[in-house]
Enzyme design. Structure first.
Site: not given
Ligand code: GDP
Ligand code: IMO
Ligand code: MG
Length: 432
Positions: A13, A16-17, A40-41, A128, A229, A244, A307, A313, A341
């Protein structure tokens, strides 16, 4: 620049997305190589949020091809749900999205197995619940795994399920034996009917994607590999067993996409300006300062809720020891610092620069979860800033304290910071 990898350097999280989306204007193909719908991106474009779990972030860029590599585990209903939801939003992925014929398939018995194992109090990982681990177990175990290509052969699929499902039913009963929730029992014919229905719709997407990618490279196309991840969740190098079941580091690309490492010429490590983690496992810099504390404030401002599962978290300070470890392991060339921010308004900020373990100072990361559990963080304190920075687009316009915070992370990690993100939107980005 044939191949760029975007990899998270914390526990997932890291946003990366957003980085994959930003690079999308300059690439031909976006590839997912690990994980499944546990990811979840979220990407925000002109205020509109796109949430993707299984499909690569590239799907929202017109003209970009998206590939789900053989290293991904696919839950067909989720795949089709995401395709349909994009179609409702006016994005047609037909002809732009391909999934490997070698990708393994998640079945309902995988999800049930995980539910049983996670519902006890012992050995819980805090997964998850998407069937990821049990599906990878079947892949590596070989006897019970079913791949995408097999789904398209009706007689073969029926035969495989007739062999597998009775075994799974016995296994599930044994897992639940005496303690825990009641067990679902499965019927091979019912599952076959359901999955053959999915197969009809999946057929146009299924390809030999390794060859597709190798041909693309030969034709000079530019590829982005989108890790799911974070590196600390990598099955080999993360905080095992609280990880994972796949290789989320760039090392997963060769195996999970069929593209040799020599084509990966740029590795971008994505980090949050603080740290988060979902599920169980050690987290030395975790803030557990209660409902009125800084941890809860960061969670609220950063909207730190999963997500996929909606779980809050866990939140903590930036851990430079952990990121130095993953930056080295991943071979990152640069880092992008996200969600800066969210820290605005805090009087002081802390960065963990070392750990204390048994009276000794430790500057390297012990990836052994049991050792990490006992580590106490040693912090350096920096001044915070009060200004709202979400509207800033130039490095020079950031408050001095914000620049100093970023500079300090750059020094401690030992890599240049190429992007600072100050909000979720594509536009809220500072190219440093
Ligand atoms: P990923 O799994 O690595 O792609 O990340 P996630 O999408 O799960 O979590 C990142 C969250 O932060 C998402 O809801 C994005 O929309 C949000 N986000 C990304 N960049 C920024 C930022 O610079 N500031 C804030 N406040 N939110 C951000
Ligand atoms: P993104 O791509 C954050 C965590 C789960 C759990 C562990 C194992 O959005 O960054 P699993 O279901 O994979 O067997 O769970 O890994 N986990 C993540 N945490 N972001 C993710 O993906 C995750 N994918 C799995 O919460 O601790
Ligand atoms: Mg994510």
């Amino acid at each position: 620049m044939p191949g760029t990898c975007v990899v998270g350097l914390q526990w997932g999280d890291e946003a990366k997305g957003k980085i994959v989306d930003l690079l999308g204007h300059d690439c031909d193909i976006v590839v997912r190589y690990n994980g499944g719908a546990n990811a979840g991106h979220t990407v925000v474009v002109n205020g509109k949020a796109f949430k993707l779990s299984l499909l690569p972030t590239g799907v929202i860029r017109p003209g970009v091809i998206s590939v789900i590599g053989n290293g991904v585990v696919v839950y067909p209903p989720r795949f089709l749900e995401e395709v349909d939801s994009l179609a409702q939003g006016g994005i047609d992925v037909t002809g732009n999205l391909f999934v490997s014929d070698h990708a393994h398939i998640i079945f309902p018995y995988h999800i049930e197995e995980e539910r049983l194992l996670e519902s006890g109090s012992e050995g819980k990982i805090g997964t998850t619940g998407r069937g990821i681990g049990p599906c990878y177990q079947d892949k590596v175990g070989r006897r019970f795994g079913i791949r995408m290509g097999e789904l398209l052969n009706e007689a073969h699929l029926r035969e495989r399920l007739r062999f597998i499902v009775p075994f799974k039913n016995r296994l599930l009963t044994a897992f639940a034996n005496g303690h825990g929730p009641s067990v679902r029992s499965f019927d091979s014919e019912t599952i076959a009917e359901e999955y053959l229905g999915y197969a009809q719709r999946l057929k146009p997407f299924v390809r030999d994607t390794s060859r597709l990618l190798q041909d693309a490279l030969a034709a000079g196309k530019r590829l982005i590999f989108e890790a799911a991840q974070g590196s600390l969740l990598d099955v080999d190098h993360g905080t095992y067993p609280y990880v994972t079941s796949s290789s989320s580091l760039p090392s997963g690309i060769w195996g999970g996409a069929g593209v040799p490492a020599k084509f990966i010429t740029r590795i971008i490590g994505v980090v949050k300006a603080y740290t988060t983690r979902v599920g169980q496992g050690p987290f030395p810099t975790e803030l557990t300062d209660g409902p009125d504390g800084i941890g809860e404030r960061i969670r609220r401002v950063g909207r730190e809720y999963g997500t996929v599962t909606g779980r809050p978290r866990r939140v903590g300070w930036f851990d430079a020891v952990a990121v130095r470890y993953t930056a080295t392991l991943s071979g990152a060339d640069e880092i992008t610092l996200m969600l800066l921010d969210v820290l605005s308004g805090l009087t002081e900020l802390k960065i963990c620069t070392a750990y204390e373990l048994d009276g000794q100072q430790l500057t390297h990361f012990p990836s052994d979860a049991y050792q990490l559990e006992r580590c106490q963080p040693i912090y350096e304190t920096l001044p915070g800033w009060r200004e709202d920075i979400t509207g800033i687009r130039k490095w020079a316009d950031l408050p001095t304290a914000a620049r100093r915070y970023v500079e300090r992370i750059r020094e401690l990690v030992g890599l240049k910071v190429s992007v600072v993100s100050v909000g979720p939107d594509r536009e809220q980005t500072i190219m440093v």
